[in-house]
Each structure stands twice: as C-alpha cells, then as structure tokens.
Write a protein that holds these residues in place. Structure first.
Motif, PDB file in Angstrom:
ATOM      1  N   LEU A 182     -24.391 -15.428 -48.023  1.00  0.00           N
ATOM      2  CA  LEU A 182     -23.460 -16.131 -48.903  1.00  0.00           C
ATOM      3  C   LEU A 182     -23.666 -15.593 -50.313  1.00  0.00           C
ATOM      4  N   VAL A 183     -22.612 -15.021 -50.910  1.00  0.00           N
ATOM      5  CA  VAL A 183     -22.718 -14.446 -52.250  1.00  0.00           C
ATOM      6  C   VAL A 183     -21.556 -14.952 -53.091  1.00  0.00           C
ATOM      7  N   ARG A 184     -21.766 -14.918 -54.408  1.00  0.00           N
ATOM      8  CA  ARG A 184     -20.723 -15.361 -55.336  1.00  0.00           C
ATOM      9  C   ARG A 184     -20.855 -14.563 -56.628  1.00  0.00           C
ATOM     10  N   TYR A 185     -19.720 -14.196 -57.195  1.00  0.00           N
ATOM     11  CA  TYR A 185     -19.690 -13.561 -58.504  1.00  0.00           C
ATOM     12  C   TYR A 185     -18.355 -13.900 -59.167  1.00  0.00           C
ATOM     13  N   THR A 186     -18.242 -13.581 -60.431  1.00  0.00           N
ATOM     14  CA  THR A 186     -17.037 -13.870 -61.214  1.00  0.00           C
ATOM     15  C   THR A 186     -16.376 -12.573 -61.622  1.00  0.00           C
ATOM     16  N   ASP A 187     -15.052 -12.518 -61.446  1.00  0.00           N
ATOM     17  CA  ASP A 187     -14.294 -11.320 -61.786  1.00  0.00           C
ATOM     18  C   ASP A 187     -12.946 -11.743 -62.358  1.00  0.00           C
ATOM     19  N   ALA A 188     -12.649 -11.275 -63.564  1.00  0.00           N
ATOM     20  CA  ALA A 188     -11.371 -11.545 -64.228  1.00  0.00           C
ATOM     21  C   ALA A 188     -11.089 -13.046 -64.316  1.00  0.00           C
ATOM     22  N   GLY A 189     -12.114 -13.832 -64.584  1.00  0.00           N
ATOM     23  CA  GLY A 189     -11.934 -15.263 -64.756  1.00  0.00           C
ATOM     24  C   GLY A 189     -11.875 -16.061 -63.469  1.00  0.00           C
ATOM     25  N   ARG A 190     -11.925 -15.442 -62.311  1.00  0.00           N
ATOM     26  CA  ARG A 190     -11.883 -16.165 -61.043  1.00  0.00           C
ATOM     27  C   ARG A 190     -13.225 -16.047 -60.338  1.00  0.00           C
ATOM     28  N   THR A 191     -13.572 -17.088 -59.622  1.00  0.00           N
ATOM     29  CA  THR A 191     -14.813 -17.113 -58.856  1.00  0.00           C
ATOM     30  C   THR A 191     -14.533 -16.632 -57.439  1.00  0.00           C
ATOM     31  N   ILE A 192     -15.293 -15.639 -57.009  1.00  0.00           N
ATOM     32  CA  ILE A 192     -15.114 -15.047 -55.684  1.00  0.00           C
ATOM     33  C   ILE A 192     -16.371 -15.332 -54.869  1.00  0.00           C
ATOM     34  N   THR A 193     -16.192 -16.021 -53.756  1.00  0.00           N
ATOM     35  CA  THR A 193     -17.287 -16.374 -52.859  1.00  0.00           C
ATOM     36  C   THR A 193     -17.027 -15.739 -51.502  1.00  0.00           C
ATOM     37  N   VAL A 194     -18.060 -15.126 -50.945  1.00  0.00           N
ATOM     38  CA  VAL A 194     -17.943 -14.473 -49.641  1.00  0.00           C
ATOM     39  C   VAL A 194     -19.081 -14.968 -48.758  1.00  0.00           C
ATOM     40  N   VAL A 195     -18.758 -15.382 -47.550  1.00  0.00           N
ATOM     41  CA  VAL A 195     -19.752 -15.800 -46.570  1.00  0.00           C
ATOM     42  C   VAL A 195     -19.535 -14.977 -45.308  1.00  0.00           C
TER      43      VAL A 195
END
Length: 380
Positions: A182-195
């Motif tokens: 489970l990872v999360r980062y921020t790009d261009a003001g949006r939060t992107i979460t991938v599991v």
C-alpha cells in the motif's frame, strides 16, 4: 315427509370455518418464504462489482460506505466517470485489466479528484500513477509499519500475496505500508493511493482481521466516491464496424491474395494428380494438451517444473526481441530486460531465474509477472 336433522352438514361447515384459516396461514408463509428467498439470494456478478453479493463482489463494502454517509457513485463506463468526476471526489479504479485503450487511460488520467488504484495492471498504473514502479511481491505481510493514518487505524490486515511498489525517483515523497503493498503520494494537488491486492475488499474476506476497517478507510477517504470496476472492455472505435476500420488498400490486398491462392491450388492440383482418400490419425487440440499437462503437474505438485516451463517459454519469446541468442547468460538477459522496461534488475532476475514457487499462489504470481514482462518488452 320431513327428514330428520343430522349432524353431517354442520360438522362439514365447522371444519371448513376452522381449516380455512390454517390454509390461509400456510399460503401467507409460503409467499413470505418465496419473497425472502428472492430478496436474499446472492446476486452474481464480476469481481469487484459493487452490485454483486457473491464472494468476490463488493456489495458489502459499498453498503457500509453508504451507511457511513459516503455518497457512492457506481460508474459503468469511462463516460460515466467523466460525468461524475469532481475535485472533491475519490475515484476508485478496480479491474483495470479491462482498460485496454490508451485514449481512455489518458482521459481518465486527466480527471480531477483523488485516486485509489486497486491491484492495477501495468498499463493502468503507468497512466494513472506514473511515479510508481513495481518492486516484486510482498508475501502475506499483515502489519502496516508506516505513518499512514488509514492503515494505522485499521491495524493488521490480511492482504495475502500482493504486489509491492516503490517510487520511480528516490526523491519522491512516498508513504509505503505493508512492505510496499500500500503506497501513497501526492501529484499535482491530488492524492494517489495504490494497493497491490483487491481480495481484502471483497464480500468473502471483509471480516478477516482489519480488512473491513482498511477497506473503508481507503475507499471512504472522501465524502463522495466514484466506484469504477468495468465489467467489460470498451471499444476504442465506438460504433464503427470492422470494415470501417480497415484501410482502403486492404480489399485489394485480400483480392490479390485470394487470386494467388486459387492459382496455387490449381497448379498443385494438376501437378499432384487426383485426391486419394486417406485415414487421418487422431488430432488432439493444443488446449487439451496444455490442460492435461497442467493437471499432471498439479496432481504431482510439480510447481518447479510448471514454473520452469513458463520461464523457458517466456525466455524463448523474449530473446529474439532483445537481440540475444539462446546461449546468453542470465545476467545479460536480466540487464537487457530491465533496461528495456525500466524495471529493477533484481526483481526481473527473480522473476525469470528465481527459485521454484512453494505454493500455488506463488506459481500464479510468477505466471502473471512473466506475462507482464513479456507484454512490456513487446510494446517497448
């Protein structure tokens, strides 16, 4: 002459008055049972379908989210997602292997709002979470061991065998939980979460340890959620027929080929003489041969031979594309593949030349990773 009164008539009427209520009660019970059976019967559907009550559906999770006041929009197509997308909305992407058109992925990547990618395939991950790369497989990690509030509130969770991820750049501020599953980062003001797993969200596994809490924390991170788990592939050409998609020259090419085949058939027929009837041997379809060998491997638990057969076939198709011969050393092949797909040489080498799998789940993971590597090499 008047007949004497008897007790037969009144007895029948009394029995009917008493029995009709019993019959009516039985009918009511039958109707209620039939209605209850219809209403409570499992509703089949594809995996991650928000309407499906089968084991791999997500009706339970969607119902829990709505009970908590989350507005869940069920999108059935890319156009539905585009109409419903807003900046304050979380888009859940599942069953991404059905998203095969690059134009559709570009349209989805440009939508506002946060994203939650559930077990994405490489094509979808590269478009919707471009800053991530695969980092091998995490084997049954249950503890979050990270600073992500959603994961810490859920605690231990049964994610099973899952993909793990890392950042494409070491400078990427990436939060990794469950050993990268489970990872999360921020790009261009949006939060992107991938599991890297989806089973923990399904109806069958939602009650295991902290699965329900983790699924609700991730999918309910926003007051409004778009649930997009496409149930079929969307054609990139819309309503155009196959003939409309063909160039004009195709018709002439097919006509010339047909004429050449006809002339060749006439020439060979005159050269070889008349046909002679001959009994043919038994023909076994290739699919039956593959299925038979697979069952033999499974009955003997020969996971090592099955994995070796998969790896050998993959290497036989990869080496010509990489410009290598069959005598190439594993290190050279690993470096060539990693350079072509931009992957980690260690992870690539583990997939192509790693140890034999210990379980059926690991064998399935190896097969999926080999297919992923071969597809990336073919399209690179």
């Amino acid at each position: 002459m008047t007949r004497p009164a008897t007790a037969v008539g009144p007895t029948v009427r009394q029995r009917w008055r008493t029995g009709r209520w019993v019959v009516l009660a039985l009918l009511v019970i039958v109707v209620i049972a039939a209605v209850g059976t219809v209403l409570t019967a499992p509703k089949p559907g594809a995996p991650m379908d928000p309407q499906s009550t089968s084991a791999d559906g997500t009706r339970a999770l969607v119902t829990l989210l709505r009970d908590q006041g989350v507005e869940v929009v069920e999108a059935r197509s890319v156009a539905d997602v585009e109409r419903a997308a807003r900046a304050d909305t979380l888009i859940v992407f599942a069953e991404t292997y059905r998203l095969t058109d690059e134009e559709q992925l570009r349209r989805l990547a440009g939508l506002p709002g946060d994203r939650l990618l559930v077990e994405p395939v490489s094509r979808a991950r590269e478009a919707l979470a471009p800053e991530l790369r695969t980092d091998g497989v995490s084997s049954f990690v249950t503890r979050p061991d990270c600073d992500l509030p959603e994961a810490n509130r859920a605690g231990d969770a049964e994610l099973g065998l899952t993909e793990s991820y890392r950042g494409a750049s070491p400078d990427l501020p990436l939060t990794r939980c469950y050993d990268g599953a489970l990872v999360r980062y921020t790009d261009a003001g949006r939060t992107i979460t991938v599991v890297g797993a989806s089973a923990f969200m399904t109806n069958d596994a939602l009650l295991e340890q902290g699965n329900a809490a983790l699924a609700m924390n991730l999918a309910g991170a926003a007051p409004r959620v778009i649930w997009f788990a496409p149930q079929q592939r969307e054609g990139a050409a819309g309503d155009a027929s196959l003939a409309d998609l063909m160039p004009d020259q195709v018709g002439w090419i097919v006509l010339q080929l047909a004429l050449a085949v006809a002339l060749l058939a006439i020439w060979q027929g005159r050269r070889l003489g008349p046909l002679v009837a001959e009994s043919l041997p038994v023909v076994i379809r290739a699919s039956e041969t593959v299925e038979g060998r697979g069952r033999l491997y499974r009955s003997r638990r020969a996971r090592d031979r099955a994995a070796d057969a998969l790896r050998t076939g993959t290497l036989a198709r990869l080496l010509p594309r990489l410009g290598l011969t069959a005598t190439a050393q594993p290190e050279a092949v690993t470096q060539a593949v990693a350079a072509r797909i931009g992957g980690d040489p260690g992870a690539v080498g583990h997939t192509l030349y790693g140890p034999a799998p210990a379980t059926d789940a690991e064998l399935v993971t190896i097969a999926r990773q080999l297919d992923d590597i071969e597809r990336q090499v073919a399209h690179s």
